[in-house]
Design an enzyme around this catalytic site. Structure first.
Site, PDB file in Angstrom:
ATOM      1  CG  HIS A  38      -0.354   0.045   2.539  1.00  0.00           C
ATOM      2  ND1 HIS A  38       0.430  -0.965   3.049  1.00  0.00           N
ATOM      3  CD2 HIS A  38      -0.425   0.985   3.518  1.00  0.00           C
ATOM      4  CE1 HIS A  38       0.811  -0.653   4.276  1.00  0.00           C
ATOM      5  NE2 HIS A  38       0.321   0.527   4.588  1.00  0.00           N
ATOM      6  CG  HIS A  40       0.027   4.300   4.567  1.00  0.00           C
ATOM      7  ND1 HIS A  40      -0.743   3.525   5.390  1.00  0.00           N
ATOM      8  CD2 HIS A  40      -0.754   5.336   4.158  1.00  0.00           C
ATOM      9  CE1 HIS A  40      -1.956   4.074   5.484  1.00  0.00           C
ATOM     10  NE2 HIS A  40      -1.978   5.166   4.740  1.00  0.00           N
ATOM     11  CG  ASP A  42       4.953   2.816   7.265  1.00  0.00           C
ATOM     12  OD1 ASP A  42       4.105   3.230   6.437  1.00  0.00           O
ATOM     13  OD2 ASP A  42       4.656   2.085   8.227  1.00  0.00           O
ATOM     14  CG  HIS A  43       4.186  -0.139   4.236  1.00  0.00           C
ATOM     15  ND1 HIS A  43       4.227  -1.456   4.602  1.00  0.00           N
ATOM     16  CD2 HIS A  43       3.759   0.540   5.333  1.00  0.00           C
ATOM     17  CE1 HIS A  43       3.826  -1.578   5.856  1.00  0.00           C
ATOM     18  NE2 HIS A  43       3.536  -0.385   6.321  1.00  0.00           N
ATOM     19  CG  HIS A 118      -4.037  -0.049   6.088  1.00  0.00           C
ATOM     20  ND1 HIS A 118      -4.081   0.175   7.445  1.00  0.00           N
ATOM     21  CD2 HIS A 118      -2.864   0.505   5.669  1.00  0.00           C
ATOM     22  CE1 HIS A 118      -3.005   0.835   7.806  1.00  0.00           C
ATOM     23  NE2 HIS A 118      -2.244   1.060   6.753  1.00  0.00           N
ATOM     24  CG  ASP A 188       0.531  -1.062   8.189  1.00  0.00           C
ATOM     25  OD1 ASP A 188       1.137  -1.617   9.121  1.00  0.00           O
ATOM     26  OD2 ASP A 188       0.934  -0.018   7.631  1.00  0.00           O
ATOM     27  CG  HIS A 246       4.885  -2.415  10.498  1.00  0.00           C
ATOM     28  ND1 HIS A 246       5.911  -1.686  10.000  1.00  0.00           N
ATOM     29  CD2 HIS A 246       3.766  -1.727  10.161  1.00  0.00           C
ATOM     30  CE1 HIS A 246       5.454  -0.619   9.383  1.00  0.00           C
ATOM     31  NE2 HIS A 246       4.147  -0.603   9.472  1.00  0.00           N
TER      32      HIS A 246
HETATM   33 ZN   LIG Z   1       2.951   0.635   8.108  1.00  0.00          ZN
HETATM   34 ZN   LIG Z   2      -0.153   1.672   6.451  1.00  0.00          ZN
END
Ligand SMILES: [Zn+2]
Ligand SMILES: [Zn+2]
Length: 288
Positions: A38, A40, A42-43, A118, A188, A246
Site C-alpha cells: 500500500h 503509505h 513507511d512501505h 486498511h 498493515d 512492524h
Molecule cells: Zn505501516
Molecule cells: Zn499503512
C-alpha cells in the site's frame, strides 16, 4: 525479502531500503520483482532510493513493480522529476484491491494478492511454489529400458507397460515430488477473517501487528492489527509458523508482542531486520 527458487522478491520498501540491502549483502541484481502492499510512506519511500541505486550501478534488467492502482502515477511522477534517463526499464503492474487475483505466474512460482482492510487500498501477497513433476528413479529407467516418450508420461503420474505387457505401477517408478512451499505476507491491516481462506496452511505467515491487545480500540480506529488478532488469523488458517513485526514506536519494549501472540498461537516469532527463516524441501503431499 523472499528468496524463492533462488529468485529474490522484495516485499515492501520502507525508507533506507538500499542501505539495508547493502548491510545484509543482498545483491541488487538479484532483485527483479518488488511488491508494494500500500502507498503509505513507511512501505514505499524506499522504492525511489532503490531505483536510483539500481541506476547508479548501471542495471539493465527490467524491474517489475507490483502495487495498488495509484502506484503507476506515483512512479511516473517521480521519474519525470528526478530520473528521466534510467539505464533499465520499469514495468509497473497495477492490481485491484477488492478481490484476490493471481498477479504473477511462471513455472516456479505464483503470486496471489490478499485483499486487506486498511485506510488506503492495500493487499498482502501469497507466494506459492508451482507443483513440479514427480522424479523418476534412474535405476528403473535402466531396469525396464524405458524410452524417453514414456518417461514424460511417468513423471505425470502414469503407470508403465513393458514390452511383455506387464504393468509397473507409478509408485514403484517414481519418488513423490517435493511439497510445494508457501509464504504469505500481510501488511498493515485491521483484523480481517477474509484473509484466512487465502493463507490456509501456508508454511510461513508474516502478519504485521502494530498494537497490543490493551490498545485494541486504537488498532481498530487506525485499521491496524493487535498481536492477538494476528495470532487468531494464524490459528484459524492453521499455518505452520507465524512471524510478527512492524510494532508501534509508542511501546518501550517489544517482548510482550511475541508473548501475547504465543498465548493464542505458540508457533509465533517476533522478527528483527536481517532475520532469515527457511522452509526445507520435503517430498510428500502438499498441504495447500
Ligand atoms: Zn505501516
Ligand atoms: Zn499503512
Amino acid at each position: 525479502l523472499l528468496n524463492a527458487n533462488e529468485r529474490f522478491f522484495l516485499i515492501d520498501c520502507g525508507e533506507g531500503t538500499q542501505i539495508q540491502l547493502r548491510k545484509y549483502r543482498i545483491r541488487f541484481g538479484k532483485i527483479n520483482h518488488i511488491f508494494i502492499s500500500h502507498l503509505h510512506g513507511d512501505h514505499i519511500f524506499g522504492l525511489f532510493g532503490l531505483i536510483s541505486s539500481f541506476n547508479l550501478v548501471g542495471r539493465t534488467a527490467t524491474l517489475h513493480i507490483f502495487g495498488p492502482d495509484q502506484i503507476e502515477e506515483l512512479i511516473l511522477d517521480h521519474l519525470k522529476f528526478f530520473q528521466n534517463d534510467l539505464s533499465f526499464e520499469i514495468a509497473v503492474h497495477k492490481f485491484q484491491h477488492h478481490r484476490p487475483a493471481t498477479i504473477l505466474k511462471d513455472s516456479n512460482v505464483e503470486v496471489i494478492t490478499i485483499p486487506l482492510k486498511h485506510r488506503v487500498p492495500t493487499c498482502g501477497f501469497l507466494f506459492r511454489e508451482m507443483q513440479v513433476p514427480r522424479n523418476i528413479k534412474k535405476e528403473m529407467v535402466e531396469k525396464y529400458s524405458i524410452p524417453i516418450r514414456d518417461i514424460v508420461k511417468i513423471k505425470e503420474g502414469k503407470d508403465y507397460k513393458t514390452s511383455q505387457g506387464k504393468t509397473i505401477p507409478n509408485s514403484e517408478l517414481t519418488l513423490p515430488p517435493f511439497r510445494t512451499r508457501s509464504y504469505a505476507y500481510c501488511s498493515d491491516t485491521a483484523y480481517s477473517e477474509d484473509v484466512i481462506e487465502i493463507v490456509k496452511h501456508v508454511d510461513i505467515l508474516y502478519h504485521e501487528t502494530t498494537f497490543l491487545n490493551k490498545d485494541k480500540d486504537l488498532a481498530a480506529e487506525t485499521l491496524h492489527s493487535t498481536s492477538r488478532e494476528a495470532a487468531e488469523i494464524a490459528s484459524k488458517a492453521e499455518v505452520r509458523k507465524l512471524l510478527i513485526g512492524h510494532f508501534s514506536s509508542r511501546y518501550k519494549s517489544y517482548d510482550t508482542f511475541e508473548k501475547e501472540a504465543q498465548e493464542v498461537f505458540p508457533e509465533t516469532t517476533a522478527v528483527n531486520d536481517g532475520d532469515v527463516f527457511s522452509v526445507s524441501r520435503v517430498r510428500g503431499k502438499s498441504m495447500t
